[in-house]
Design a protein around this motif. Structure first.
Motif, PDB file in Angstrom:
ATOM      1  N   SER A   8      -5.583  -4.600  -1.091  1.00  0.00           N
ATOM      2  CA  SER A   8      -5.443  -4.164   0.299  1.00  0.00           C
ATOM      3  C   SER A   8      -6.800  -4.224   0.997  1.00  0.00           C
ATOM      4  O   SER A   8      -7.839  -4.391   0.345  1.00  0.00           O
ATOM      5  CB  SER A   8      -4.912  -2.730   0.361  1.00  0.00           C
ATOM      6  N   ARG A  28      -1.168  11.504   6.209  1.00  0.00           N
ATOM      7  CA  ARG A  28       0.129  11.091   5.650  1.00  0.00           C
ATOM      8  C   ARG A  28       0.743  12.252   4.881  1.00  0.00           C
ATOM      9  O   ARG A  28       0.100  13.277   4.712  1.00  0.00           O
ATOM     10  CB  ARG A  28      -0.067   9.943   4.632  1.00  0.00           C
ATOM     11  N   LYS A  38      -5.545   1.448   6.014  1.00  0.00           N
ATOM     12  CA  LYS A  38      -5.594   0.271   5.136  1.00  0.00           C
ATOM     13  C   LYS A  38      -4.188  -0.258   4.916  1.00  0.00           C
ATOM     14  O   LYS A  38      -3.215   0.409   5.251  1.00  0.00           O
ATOM     15  CB  LYS A  38      -6.224   0.621   3.783  1.00  0.00           C
ATOM     16  N   GLY A  39      -4.089  -1.448   4.318  1.00  0.00           N
ATOM     17  CA  GLY A  39      -2.773  -1.996   4.001  1.00  0.00           C
ATOM     18  C   GLY A  39      -2.879  -3.345   3.335  1.00  0.00           C
ATOM     19  O   GLY A  39      -3.980  -3.883   3.158  1.00  0.00           O
ATOM     20  N   ASN A  40      -1.718  -3.876   2.987  1.00  0.00           N
ATOM     21  CA  ASN A  40      -1.654  -5.143   2.255  1.00  0.00           C
ATOM     22  C   ASN A  40      -2.157  -6.332   3.045  1.00  0.00           C
ATOM     23  O   ASN A  40      -1.998  -6.395   4.255  1.00  0.00           O
ATOM     24  CB  ASN A  40      -0.197  -5.428   1.873  1.00  0.00           C
ATOM     25  N   ILE A  72     -13.201  -0.444  -3.355  1.00  0.00           N
ATOM     26  CA  ILE A  72     -12.820   0.655  -4.260  1.00  0.00           C
ATOM     27  C   ILE A  72     -11.689   0.178  -5.177  1.00  0.00           C
ATOM     28  O   ILE A  72     -11.022  -0.829  -4.890  1.00  0.00           O
ATOM     29  CB  ILE A  72     -12.409   1.951  -3.505  1.00  0.00           C
ATOM     30  N   TYR A  74      -8.466   1.753  -7.924  1.00  0.00           N
ATOM     31  CA  TYR A  74      -7.741   2.859  -8.563  1.00  0.00           C
ATOM     32  C   TYR A  74      -6.452   2.355  -9.179  1.00  0.00           C
ATOM     33  O   TYR A  74      -6.003   1.237  -8.883  1.00  0.00           O
ATOM     34  CB  TYR A  74      -7.471   4.022  -7.591  1.00  0.00           C
ATOM     35  N   TYR A  76      -2.342   3.473 -10.051  1.00  0.00           N
ATOM     36  CA  TYR A  76      -1.256   4.434  -9.850  1.00  0.00           C
ATOM     37  C   TYR A  76       0.024   3.845 -10.440  1.00  0.00           C
ATOM     38  O   TYR A  76       0.103   2.633 -10.665  1.00  0.00           O
ATOM     39  CB  TYR A  76      -1.081   4.823  -8.371  1.00  0.00           C
ATOM     40  N   LYS A  87      -5.163  -1.343  -8.318  1.00  0.00           N
ATOM     41  CA  LYS A  87      -5.354  -1.647  -6.897  1.00  0.00           C
ATOM     42  C   LYS A  87      -6.813  -1.737  -6.480  1.00  0.00           C
ATOM     43  O   LYS A  87      -7.624  -0.896  -6.847  1.00  0.00           O
ATOM     44  CB  LYS A  87      -4.644  -0.560  -6.088  1.00  0.00           C
ATOM     45  N   TYR A 125      -9.379  11.369  -1.020  1.00  0.00           N
ATOM     46  CA  TYR A 125      -9.795  10.631  -2.217  1.00  0.00           C
ATOM     47  C   TYR A 125     -11.310  10.436  -2.282  1.00  0.00           C
ATOM     48  O   TYR A 125     -11.932  10.041  -1.303  1.00  0.00           O
ATOM     49  CB  TYR A 125      -9.104   9.259  -2.263  1.00  0.00           C
ATOM     50  N   SER A 127     -13.084   8.172  -3.763  1.00  0.00           N
ATOM     51  CA  SER A 127     -13.579   6.811  -3.505  1.00  0.00           C
ATOM     52  C   SER A 127     -13.685   6.546  -1.999  1.00  0.00           C
ATOM     53  O   SER A 127     -14.590   5.846  -1.548  1.00  0.00           O
ATOM     54  CB  SER A 127     -12.682   5.774  -4.163  1.00  0.00           C
ATOM     55  N   GLU A 128     -12.770   7.114  -1.212  1.00  0.00           N
ATOM     56  CA  GLU A 128     -12.849   6.923   0.243  1.00  0.00           C
ATOM     57  C   GLU A 128     -13.983   7.766   0.830  1.00  0.00           C
ATOM     58  O   GLU A 128     -14.609   7.363   1.811  1.00  0.00           O
ATOM     59  CB  GLU A 128     -11.509   7.248   0.911  1.00  0.00           C
TER      60      GLU A 128
HETATM   61  P1  ATP Z   1      -1.301   0.407   1.470  1.00  0.00           P
HETATM   62  O1  ATP Z   1      -1.839   1.408   2.465  1.00  0.00           O
HETATM   63  O2  ATP Z   1      -2.431  -0.369   0.802  1.00  0.00           O
HETATM   64  O3  ATP Z   1      -0.206  -0.451   2.010  1.00  0.00           O
HETATM   65  P2  ATP Z   1       0.459   2.269   0.038  1.00  0.00           P
HETATM   66  O4  ATP Z   1       0.566   3.199   1.182  1.00  0.00           O
HETATM   67  O5  ATP Z   1       1.670   1.548  -0.415  1.00  0.00           O
HETATM   68  O6  ATP Z   1      -0.728   1.232   0.256  1.00  0.00           O
HETATM   69  P3  ATP Z   1      -1.473   3.747  -1.571  1.00  0.00           P
HETATM   70  O7  ATP Z   1      -2.087   4.366  -0.366  1.00  0.00           O
HETATM   71  O8  ATP Z   1      -2.320   2.831  -2.387  1.00  0.00           O
HETATM   72  O9  ATP Z   1      -0.106   3.000  -1.234  1.00  0.00           O
HETATM   73  O10 ATP Z   1      -0.910   4.912  -2.458  1.00  0.00           O
HETATM   74  C1  ATP Z   1      -0.284   4.671  -3.714  1.00  0.00           C
HETATM   75  C2  ATP Z   1      -0.655   5.821  -4.652  1.00  0.00           C
HETATM   76  O11 ATP Z   1      -2.067   5.792  -4.899  1.00  0.00           O
HETATM   77  C3  ATP Z   1      -0.355   7.199  -4.084  1.00  0.00           C
HETATM   78  O12 ATP Z   1       0.086   8.016  -5.150  1.00  0.00           O
HETATM   79  C4  ATP Z   1      -1.690   7.678  -3.559  1.00  0.00           C
HETATM   80  O13 ATP Z   1      -1.777   9.072  -3.592  1.00  0.00           O
HETATM   81  C5  ATP Z   1      -2.670   7.021  -4.521  1.00  0.00           C
HETATM   82  N1  ATP Z   1      -3.965   6.688  -3.880  1.00  0.00           N
HETATM   83  C6  ATP Z   1      -4.160   6.155  -2.650  1.00  0.00           C
HETATM   84  N2  ATP Z   1      -5.476   5.968  -2.415  1.00  0.00           N
HETATM   85  C7  ATP Z   1      -6.136   6.384  -3.509  1.00  0.00           C
HETATM   86  C8  ATP Z   1      -7.523   6.434  -3.887  1.00  0.00           C
HETATM   87  N3  ATP Z   1      -8.486   6.030  -3.077  1.00  0.00           N
HETATM   88  N4  ATP Z   1      -7.831   6.917  -5.112  1.00  0.00           N
HETATM   89  C9  ATP Z   1      -6.864   7.340  -5.964  1.00  0.00           C
HETATM   90  N5  ATP Z   1      -5.537   7.309  -5.679  1.00  0.00           N
HETATM   91  C10 ATP Z   1      -5.177   6.846  -4.469  1.00  0.00           C
END
Ligand code: ATP
Length: 143
Positions: A8, A28, A38-40, A72, A74, A76, A87, A125, A127-128
């Motif tokens: 992402s 959120r 952020k996003g894909n 960054i 991580y 999940y 990711k 988070y 890392s952010e």
């Molecule tokens: P995107 O915003 O990239 O489209 P998404 O909304 O589908 O992604 P993420 O935000 O990556 O998904 O969240 C997926 C999982 O990872 C969730 O359980 C979230 O709490 C966790 N997560 C998100 N950001 C971080 C981070 N920086 N460090 C650790 N865990 C994280």
């Protein structure tokens, strides 16, 4: 459980108000999570383009790309999909140009302009938080 890679892109978008730097954060999960937009990355799109588009979509704000901040990483898991995700997220720094946080994405609970020090404390988070600290270093070096 299989591991799938995900990539992402996201942004730190900032403005100056009364000599102070403010950045836009999104919330959120019923306001329980505070994070950076952020996003894909979509097919045919560069990482920078994705960061700009996602920042705009999620916050309602348009910015001028200044530079990359960091990457960054991580993991999940999704029980529903029976998958583990590895990711990577690339973050970029944007200077606010136009737009309004009222125009934010419906998938986001809210968007707030926060003073950078307050924003670092508010991010969920680690890392952010590090990404935002790096952005702060870059911005104060520029002054
Ligand atoms: P995107 O915003 O990239 O489209 P998404 O909304 O589908 O992604 P993420 O935000 O990556 O998904 O969240 C997926 C999982 O990872 C969730 O359980 C979230 O709490 C966790 N997560 C998100 N950001 C971080 C981070 N920086 N460090 C650790 N865990 C994280």
């Amino acid at each position: 459980m299989k591991t799938k890679k995900q990539h992402s892109a996201g942004g730190v978008i900032f403005r100056e108000r009364g000599g102070r730097i403010e950045v836009a954060l999104i919330s959120r999960n019923n306001h329980t999570i505070w994070c950076l937009p952020k996003g894909n990355i979509e097919k045919g799109e560069s990482v920078e383009e994705a960061a700009k588009r996602e920042t705009k979509e999620e916050t309602g704000l348009d910015g001028e790309l200044l530079q990359k901040i960091n990457t960054i990483h991580y993991f999940y898991s999704s029980k529903k999909e029976n998958l583990r995700f590895s990711k990577t997220v690339d973050f970029f720094l944007f200077r606010y140009l136009k737009g309004d946080i009222k125009e934010h994405d419906w998938e986001v609970d809210s968007v707030e302009w926060l003073e950078i020090e307050e924003a670092i404390k508010k991010l969920t988070y680690k890392s952010e938080r590090e990404t935002l600290k790096k952005a702060e270093e870059i911005l104060y070096r520029k002054e």
